[in-house]
Design an enzyme around this catalytic site. Structure first.
Site, PDB file in Angstrom:
ATOM      1  N   CYS A 115      19.829  31.532   1.890  1.00 24.66           N
ATOM      2  CA  CYS A 115      21.294  31.530   1.951  1.00 24.66           C
ATOM      3  C   CYS A 115      21.476  33.014   1.184  1.00 24.66           C
ATOM      4  O   CYS A 115      22.649  33.375   1.770  1.00 24.66           O
ATOM      5  CB  CYS A 115      21.744  30.523   1.168  1.00 24.66           C
ATOM      6  SG  CYS A 115      21.380  28.860   1.533  1.00 24.66           S
ATOM      7  N   HIS A 252      28.821  32.157  -1.502  1.00 21.78           N
ATOM      8  CA  HIS A 252      27.948  31.240  -0.839  1.00 21.78           C
ATOM      9  C   HIS A 252      28.527  29.937  -0.420  1.00 21.78           C
ATOM     10  O   HIS A 252      28.883  29.292  -1.553  1.00 21.78           O
ATOM     11  CB  HIS A 252      26.476  31.459  -0.766  1.00 21.78           C
ATOM     12  CG  HIS A 252      25.553  30.424   0.052  1.00 21.78           C
ATOM     13  ND1 HIS A 252      25.658  30.398   1.147  1.00 21.78           N
ATOM     14  CD2 HIS A 252      25.034  29.221  -0.673  1.00 21.78           C
ATOM     15  CE1 HIS A 252      24.915  29.424   1.840  1.00 21.78           C
ATOM     16  NE2 HIS A 252      24.511  28.613   0.707  1.00 21.78           N
ATOM     17  N   ASN A 282      26.962  24.093   4.788  1.00 25.34           N
ATOM     18  CA  ASN A 282      26.177  25.262   4.394  1.00 25.34           C
ATOM     19  C   ASN A 282      25.533  25.679   5.679  1.00 25.34           C
ATOM     20  O   ASN A 282      24.490  25.014   6.170  1.00 25.34           O
ATOM     21  CB  ASN A 282      25.360  24.832   3.219  1.00 25.34           C
ATOM     22  CG  ASN A 282      24.351  25.699   2.501  1.00 25.34           C
ATOM     23  OD1 ASN A 282      24.452  26.870   3.386  1.00 25.34           O
ATOM     24  ND2 ASN A 282      23.567  25.418   1.711  1.00 25.34           N
TER      25      ASN A 282
HETATM   26  N1  COA Z   1      25.699   9.660   0.575  1.00 26.17           N
HETATM   27  C1  COA Z   1      25.868   8.708  -0.320  1.00 26.17           C
HETATM   28  N2  COA Z   1      24.985   8.595  -1.288  1.00 26.17           N
HETATM   29  C2  COA Z   1      24.128   9.539  -1.394  1.00 26.17           C
HETATM   30  C3  COA Z   1      24.030  10.856  -0.799  1.00 26.17           C
HETATM   31  C4  COA Z   1      24.861  10.732   0.560  1.00 26.17           C
HETATM   32  N3  COA Z   1      24.685  11.726   1.700  1.00 26.17           N
HETATM   33  N4  COA Z   1      23.106  11.832  -1.093  1.00 26.17           N
HETATM   34  C5  COA Z   1      22.712  11.106  -2.232  1.00 26.17           C
HETATM   35  N5  COA Z   1      23.546  10.114  -2.409  1.00 26.17           N
HETATM   36  C6  COA Z   1      23.245   9.097  -3.789  1.00 26.17           C
HETATM   37  C7  COA Z   1      22.023   9.440  -4.319  1.00 26.17           C
HETATM   38  O1  COA Z   1      20.811   8.730  -3.462  1.00 26.17           O
HETATM   39  C8  COA Z   1      22.061   8.896  -5.726  1.00 26.17           C
HETATM   40  O2  COA Z   1      21.988   7.526  -5.583  1.00 26.17           O
HETATM   41  P1  COA Z   1      21.279   6.841  -6.975  1.00 26.17           P
HETATM   42  O3  COA Z   1      22.182   7.300  -8.203  1.00 26.17           O
HETATM   43  O4  COA Z   1      21.290   5.331  -6.597  1.00 26.17           O
HETATM   44  O5  COA Z   1      19.820   7.440  -7.096  1.00 26.17           O
HETATM   45  C9  COA Z   1      23.831   9.254  -5.833  1.00 26.17           C
HETATM   46  O6  COA Z   1      24.238   9.724  -4.712  1.00 26.17           O
HETATM   47  C10 COA Z   1      23.877  10.471  -6.936  1.00 26.17           C
HETATM   48  O7  COA Z   1      23.063  11.715  -6.385  1.00 26.17           O
HETATM   49  P2  COA Z   1      22.930  12.841  -7.279  1.00 26.17           P
HETATM   50  O8  COA Z   1      21.875  13.463  -6.760  1.00 26.17           O
HETATM   51  O9  COA Z   1      23.358  12.541  -8.622  1.00 26.17           O
HETATM   52  O10 COA Z   1      24.462  13.567  -6.630  1.00 26.17           O
HETATM   53  P3  COA Z   1      25.193  14.960  -7.032  1.00 26.17           P
HETATM   54  O11 COA Z   1      26.192  14.564  -7.726  1.00 26.17           O
HETATM   55  O12 COA Z   1      23.935  15.755  -7.895  1.00 26.17           O
HETATM   56  O13 COA Z   1      25.192  15.613  -5.600  1.00 26.17           O
HETATM   57  C11 COA Z   1      24.287  17.294  -4.270  1.00 26.17           C
HETATM   58  C12 COA Z   1      24.247  15.859  -4.779  1.00 26.17           C
HETATM   59  C13 COA Z   1      23.139  17.491  -3.178  1.00 26.17           C
HETATM   60  C14 COA Z   1      25.595  17.324  -3.525  1.00 26.17           C
HETATM   61  C15 COA Z   1      24.220  18.079  -5.231  1.00 26.17           C
HETATM   62  O14 COA Z   1      23.094  18.024  -6.271  1.00 26.17           O
HETATM   63  C16 COA Z   1      24.278  19.589  -4.838  1.00 26.17           C
HETATM   64  O15 COA Z   1      25.174  20.116  -4.160  1.00 26.17           O
HETATM   65  N6  COA Z   1      23.322  20.315  -5.058  1.00 26.17           N
HETATM   66  C17 COA Z   1      23.296  21.752  -4.726  1.00 26.17           C
HETATM   67  C18 COA Z   1      22.745  21.721  -3.296  1.00 26.17           C
HETATM   68  C19 COA Z   1      23.008  23.080  -2.816  1.00 26.17           C
HETATM   69  O16 COA Z   1      23.900  23.802  -2.790  1.00 26.17           O
HETATM   70  N7  COA Z   1      21.915  23.573  -2.058  1.00 26.17           N
HETATM   71  C20 COA Z   1      21.870  24.781  -1.245  1.00 26.17           C
HETATM   72  C21 COA Z   1      21.658  25.936  -2.157  1.00 26.17           C
HETATM   73  S1  COA Z   1      21.887  27.282  -1.123  1.00 26.17           S
END
Ligand code: COA
Length: 325
Positions: A115, A252, A282
């Protein structure tokens, strides 16, 4: 004494026509619009059907060349930031250069920094301009992330999209201070301690295929705001400016909560932080040039504006660029 700078003289972008909304995603994996919107700010993403990376790159580059009012023959360098090239070799940049009619002999290469790819690529091209090795460069960020997305993994597949953005930069003269037009400063970083937090499941040398994106979202999230802020702050320090001086921060586009977090950390009002994640998700190396081109095209970002680009991605890689448009 005059000082050589790289001025952005053209911008372009392109996204595939097929759009997958959050409701469409809910038909593919167990998810819903409310979860995706509140956790990420994403409402829809564009995905390729028959097009490949070079098609997206070509269209964004053509727009940038037209916008710059130059001919492809004026280009002295083509850099394409991507993690999703057409082929493993040769570089997609070389194919795109040929499609555009860039003259034979012109250096062209792909750059892999996830990214942060566009910030890395623009930094490299700017350095070559300032060394006097080239006058005009085409810098592209383009991805077909849908091709390395695991469409059964709801943790990742809702986050990514396909697209391309491009700029043409050209040598110009400045005074060497922050009133100059063009790229005023850049700073790029990496830290391999986080290699496994965000990577593909395989790769050419490891598994003889490209693999699929896997991610420890929480770890990436924890690191992202600090890294994006550092890229911006260090570049601003080198340019001799502070956040108060800038017209726009263009981070980003990975997650609205990360974008808002960086804006808050730099104490910027909301209207100074560029956001276009809702319609694109993204798009990795395409994210910054796509947003830059869209916002220059609709005149949100105007000639003379001081803009800070900042990125963070797999590796981890991160970095920032200060540019006066
Ligand atoms: N739809 C519904 N539920 C989802 C899901 C989706 N698409 N993806 C994950 N979940 C669930 C998970 O399984 C988890 O369930 P559980 O508690 O029963 O295990 C729950 O939602 C919470 O997941 P969690 O990982 O705590 O969510 P979060 O608030 O951390 O958000 C991201 C997840 C990926 C959105 C977040 O961590 C994020 O944005 N991270 C950075 C990602 C990024 O920017 N990457 C690229 C960088 S260049």
């Amino acid at each position: 004494m005059t000082y050589i700078r790289s001025e952005i003289i053209g911008h372009g972008h392109y996204t595939p026509k097929k759009v997958l909304t959050n409701d469409d995603m809910a038909k593919i994996v167990d998810t819903n619009d409310e979860w995706i919107t509140t956790r990420t700010g994403i409402k829809a993403r564009c995905v390729v059907e028959t097009e490949v990376n070079s098609d997206l790159s070509y269209k964004a580059a053509m727009m940038a060349i037209k916008n710059a009012n130059i001919s492809a023959e004026d280009i002295d360098l083509v850099v394409l930031a991507t993690v999703t090239p057409d082929y493993t070799t040769p570089a997609t940049a070389i194919k795109v250069a040929n499609m555009l009619g860039v003259k034979s002999g012109t250096p062209a290469f792909d750059l892999s920094a996830a990214c942060s790819g566009f910030v890395y690529a623009l930094t490299m091209a700017d350095n070559m301009v300032r060394l006097g090795q080239i006058k005009t460069a085409l810098v592209i960020g383009a991805e077909t992330l849908s091709k390395i997305t695991d469409w059964t993994d709801r943790n990742t597949c809702v986050l990514f999209g396909d697209g391309a953005g491009a700029v043409v930069i050209r040598a110009c003269e400045g005074k060497g201070d922050a009133t100059d037009t063009g790229i005023l400063a850049s700073k790029i970083y990496s830290d391999g301690a986080h290699f496994d937090n965000l990577r593909t499941t395989g790769g050419v040398s490891v598994s003889q295929n490209a693999g699929f994106v896997m991610m420890d979202g929480k770890e990436v999230f924890k690191y992202a705001i600090g890294a994006l802020a550092q890229g911006a702050e260090e570049a601003m320090k080198i340019a001799g400016i502070t956040a108060e001086d800038i017209d726009f921060l263009l981070p980003h586009q990975a997650n609205i909560r990360i974008i808002e977090g960086v804006g808050k950390k730099l104490e910027l009002p909301e209207e100074k932080v560029i956001v276009n994640i809702a319609g694109h998700g993204n798009t990795s190396a395409a994210s910054i040039p796509l947003a830059l081109s869209e916002k220059m095209e609709d005149s949100t970002i105007k000639k003379g504006d001081l803009v800070v680009l900042t990125s963070m991605g797999a590796g981890f890689t991160w970095g920032g660029i200060v540019v006066r448009i």
